[in-house]
Write an enzyme that holds these catalytic residues in place. Structure first.
Site, PDB file in Angstrom:
ATOM      1  N   GLU A   1      -6.693  -7.957  -0.868  1.00  0.00           N
ATOM      2  CA  GLU A   1      -7.346  -7.873   0.449  1.00  0.00           C
ATOM      3  C   GLU A   1      -8.821  -7.533   0.277  1.00  0.00           C
ATOM      4  O   GLU A   1      -9.181  -6.399  -0.019  1.00  0.00           O
ATOM      5  CB  GLU A   1      -6.693  -6.815   1.344  1.00  0.00           C
ATOM      6  CG  GLU A   1      -5.325  -7.177   1.853  1.00  0.00           C
ATOM      7  CD  GLU A   1      -4.809  -6.174   2.890  1.00  0.00           C
ATOM      8  OE1 GLU A   1      -5.619  -5.388   3.432  1.00  0.00           O
ATOM      9  OE2 GLU A   1      -3.578  -6.170   3.135  1.00  0.00           O
TER      10      GLU A   1
ATOM     11  N   GLU B   1       0.818  -1.212   0.000  1.00  0.00           N
ATOM     12  CA  GLU B   1       0.000   0.000   0.000  1.00  0.00           C
ATOM     13  C   GLU B   1       0.856   1.270   0.000  1.00  0.00           C
ATOM     14  O   GLU B   1       0.556   2.240   0.691  1.00  0.00           O
ATOM     15  CB  GLU B   1      -0.975  -0.003   1.191  1.00  0.00           C
ATOM     16  CG  GLU B   1      -1.967  -1.160   1.158  1.00  0.00           C
ATOM     17  CD  GLU B   1      -3.035  -1.070   2.237  1.00  0.00           C
ATOM     18  OE1 GLU B   1      -2.865  -0.273   3.179  1.00  0.00           O
ATOM     19  OE2 GLU B   1      -4.037  -1.794   2.127  1.00  0.00           O
TER      20      GLU B   1
END
Length: 798
Positions: free
Chosen positions: A237, A166
């Site tokens: 995710e 991320e």
């Protein structure tokens, strides 16, 4: 490995990953090896496979494996290789997210704290010291895995790896040092020649050949897509609920919402989806990040204890099976132009390559109401916020909003009480004065830079002379986090804390001065290191300003002669272990109405039931940490309430592997003053199951028609001992939190028929049909069936 999955060449194109020349729609689930004892790994992986998963995904935890530079630990629940081999043995693929920054609500985002002290270092940017250590660890992990032959290119199970995590969320903060770092990280990873693809999640510009992937709840709606037409859509995710933070209300997620967004992802060309988490497990010891509870993603398809969480597990299993029936068309066919079926309804169609005729379809309804649509000259009822899957473009085999799986109810039953004062011994943690400290300074030292993350606790002490006058005074301490306990002359005078969203706070408390020397001792407490954000190495915690106000004015002690001491005495002596507990002199439990703060408590207990899941209920305690046989089961903090007025967590998982048959040592450190007599040991069971079905028929993919049924099944070793509720007619509500009640119409045979079908059995099927209940209780009404049953040992039937 005999009987296990064997990999092969792993490549990809714009449609999917290609393993050994075969395209795959892959369902994956995150199970983090250190968040459960390795004794649990086989069962967790087996249940994941039974739930329709193809892949197990895990992070790799740098600070767990390299606690000191160059010193590695892969023992016990740190045994990454053993975990991957267990995945392989059970016939599943593996995906490893090396990071090595991982976030994951894990202390310091997985980075070892010793990096903080490397000269000239700046984490996660084009910084040579950081890149050198990052490359060293990444190479260590890759080479270790290669040496065991675990990459698919070697015949192993690992088909995918991740570098960084991320990064786009923080990249702008690093300015011109951000983009070169990402380019370097990609080149470094690819250069390790694992033979399998690499991904970067939440990194839209992931450099070729690294695949950019999506994280979030609704990637079917939010993902911008691969940054190259030659890359597949990968969802790393898909959050199955949310982690819990102390003082924050829980945020759940329903099975139907997860299923909707998975189906939408697949309909829009997605071919890989990972559930984060599929099993969350436990943040043992001090491993949780700031303010995060010990229990992690307990509402995942497999709960903290590894038990199947229904309906989430079963509904997703049915979803996986339905999508797999479409997989040949999805992977080998072609996507047709979506059809608009209504203002908020559309159809995603897939045809065989040699034909323009629809072969599989996903009918999407984004309206909050049920809607009737016409598709392929047939009428279909689309439930609100749902997707219907038609493997043959005719028959609906699955609807994301129609949850046919039973709902489980988990219960904690007390099996042992620690309510006898003679069961406990205590040790009061000494309060150090300035003279007792070895680390002296002329100002307040930063907390984490001083403790080096060897302890949550850091003492700050100073002394000053007070001449006879008014003894009333006020102490004011501003801290950057997380918790502060104040003592004057050894007496507690106040405590304060920050919050998950704002760690800073100010403690203001009135106290009485003594004539002569006054000793002020401040205990600063961390509740985990941060796990996210740019410039982690610059974050500061602990007290930054201290003053005392009395009628003569304000005295500023910020820049003063301070003494610091890292850790607590009981912690340094490890009195929570069998050997350490014998070093000190324990006392009988105090008979005070209010328990003193900073007190250690010790008792012993015998284990019960070899197969039972057990937990420690700490509702009467306030804040601290608990150990069983020297192993920490995590930080506890029941005194910090959520906005709803509830503690975030009161029951703490004790894995069976932590226990001995007899003489288990239980030690607690209580910071604020709790009541150990209120502690109970609980067994954790699924003691009731509930199912709901509509009284209608559905058409199987093979064309046959069957009545819809309620299927009830107890957990292993459980039997249906009682029908708690049964209604065939128009019952109100549903299962779980919805509750249920008899409606305006109810068959008089409801309970009798359910009892006849189910009592004494591990599982049973109850058709939602007039025939089964000997008649139609209300001919003009649409009927449904709700049945709730109690599960337990066969001996308690009644």
């Amino acid at each position: 490995m005999s009987g296990g999955v064997r990999g092969g060449e792993v490549t990809y194109d714009g449609r999917s990953l290609i393993i050994n020349g075969e395209r795959k729609v892959l369902f994956s689930g995150s199970i983090h090896y250190p968040r459960s004892p390795r004794e649990m790994w086989p069962s967790l992986i087996s249940k994941a496979k039974e739930g329709g998963l193809d892949v197990i995904q895990t992070y790799v935890f740098w600070n767990l494996h390299e606690p000191e530079p160059g010193k590695y630990d892969f023992s016990g629940r740190r045994d990454l290789v053993r975990f991957i081999k267990e995945i392989q043995a059970q016939g599943l693929y593996a995906s490893i997210r090396i990071g090595p920054f991982i976030q994951s609500e894990w202390s310091y985002g997985g980075l070892p704290f010793w990096l903080h002290d490397v000269p000239g270092i700046t984490f996660r940017c084009d910084n040579e010291p950081f890149k050198a250590f990052m490359q060293n660890f990444t190479t260590k992990i890759v080479n270790m895995i290669k040496s065991e032959g675990l990459y698919a290119s070697q015949g192993g199970p690992i088909i995918l790896s991740q570098i960084e995590n991320e990064y786009q969320m923080v990249e702008n903060a690093f300015g011109e040092r951000g983009p070169p770092y990402i380019k370097w990280a990609a080149e470094m990873a690819v250069g390790l020649q694992t033979g399998v693809p690499w991904v970067m999640c939440k990194q839209d510009d992931a450099p070729d050949p690294v695949i950019n992937a999506c994280n979030g709840r609704k990637c079917g709606e939010t993902f911008k897509g691969p940054n190259s037409p030659n890359k597949p859509s990968i969802w790393t995710e898909n959050w199955t609920s949310r982690y819990q933070a102390y003082g924050e209300d829980p945020i759940g997620r329903t099975a139907d919402d997860i299923a909707f967004h998975v189906a939408l992802w697949v309909a829009r060309n997605g071919s890989f989806v990972n559930y984060y988490m599929y099993h969350g497990g436990t943040n043992f010891g001090r491993e949780a990040s700031a303010f995060v509870t010990a229990s992690y993603y307990d509402d995942a398809p497999l709960d903290e204890y590894g038990m199947i969480n229904q309906p989430k597990w079963g509904h997703l299993k049915e979803l996986h099976a339905a999508i797999k029936l479409c997989s040949n068309t999805l992977l080998l066919g072609k996507a047709m132009t979506p059809l608009q079926l209504g203002p908020k309804q559309e159809a995603y169609l897939f045809a065989e390559n040699s034909s323009e005729e629809c072969a599989s379809a996903f009918l999407v309804n984004k309206d909050k109401q049920n809607v009737d649509v016409v598709f392929q000259n047939s009428s279909y009822k689309l439930l609100a916020n749902s997707i219907s899957i038609l493997p043959d473009c005719r028959n609906v085999i699955f609807n994301t909003a129609e949850v046919k799986t039973q709902t489980n109810t988990r219960t904690r039953i007390p099996i042992m009480y620690f309510n006898g004062s003679d069961q406990w011994e205590e040790f009061k943690e000494p309060i150090p004065n300035f003279e007792d400290t070895s680390l002296k300074s002329d100002t307040l030292l930063e907390h984490t830079d001083t403790t080096k993350d060897t302890s949550d606790y850091l003492w700050y002490s100073f002394s000053f002379q007070h001449e006879p006058s008014d003894t009333r005074a006020q102490l004011s301490v501003h801290s950057l986090g997380h918790v502060l306990h104040a003592f004057v002359n050894g007496v507690p005078v106040g405590s304060a804390h920050g919050s998950y969203k704002n760690t800073s706070f100010t403690l203001q408390t009135d106290f009485s001065l003594s004539n002569g020397i006054n000793n002020v001792s401040l205990l600063s407490v961390m509740v985990g290191l941060p796990d996210s954000g740019a410039y982690l190495e610059r974050k500061r915690y602990g007290p930054v300003a201290v003053s005392i106000q009395n009628k003569e004015g304000s005295m500023n002690f910020t820049n003063y002669k301070w003494g610091q001491k890292v850790g607590l005495l009981g912690e340094n002596l490890q009195i929570y272990t069998d050997e350490g507990s014998k070093i000190i002199q324990w006392s009988k439990l105090s008979s005070l109405d209010i328990s003193p703060p900073l007190t250690w408590y010790m008792t012993a207990f015998d284990a019960t039931g070899e197969d039972e899941h057990v937990a420690l209920n700490l509702n009467g305690m306030r804040k601290g940490e608990a150990w069983v046989n020297g192993q920490s089961i995590g930080r506890y903090w029941p005194s910090l309430r959520t906005p709803r007025g509830e503690p975030s967590q009161i029951s703490y998982n004790i894995p069976r592997s932590f226990l001995k048959p007899t003489g288990n040592l239980l030690v607690l450190l209580e910071e604020e003053g709790g009541d150990p007599l209120s502690i109970t040991l609980e067994k954790v069971v699924i003691d009731s199951v509930c199912g709901k079905a509509r009284a209608s028929h559905y058409r199987h993919y093979n064309g046959s028609r069957e009545a819809k049924v309620v299927h009830l099944q107890c957990a292993p070793n459980g039997y249906i001992t009682k029908i708690m509720f049964a209604s065939y007619g128009t019952p109100f509500g549903g299962c779980g939190r919805d509750g249920h009640a008899i409606g305006h119409c109810d068959s008089p045979n409801s309970k009798f028929a359910a009892e006849k079908a189910c009592l004494g059995k591990r599982s049973c099927l109850i058709p939602a049909s007039d025939q089964f209940f000997d008649g139609d209780p209300c001919p003009s009404k649409k009927k449904s069936l709700i049945v709730e049953a109690h599960c337990g040992p066969i001996s308690i039937m009644g």
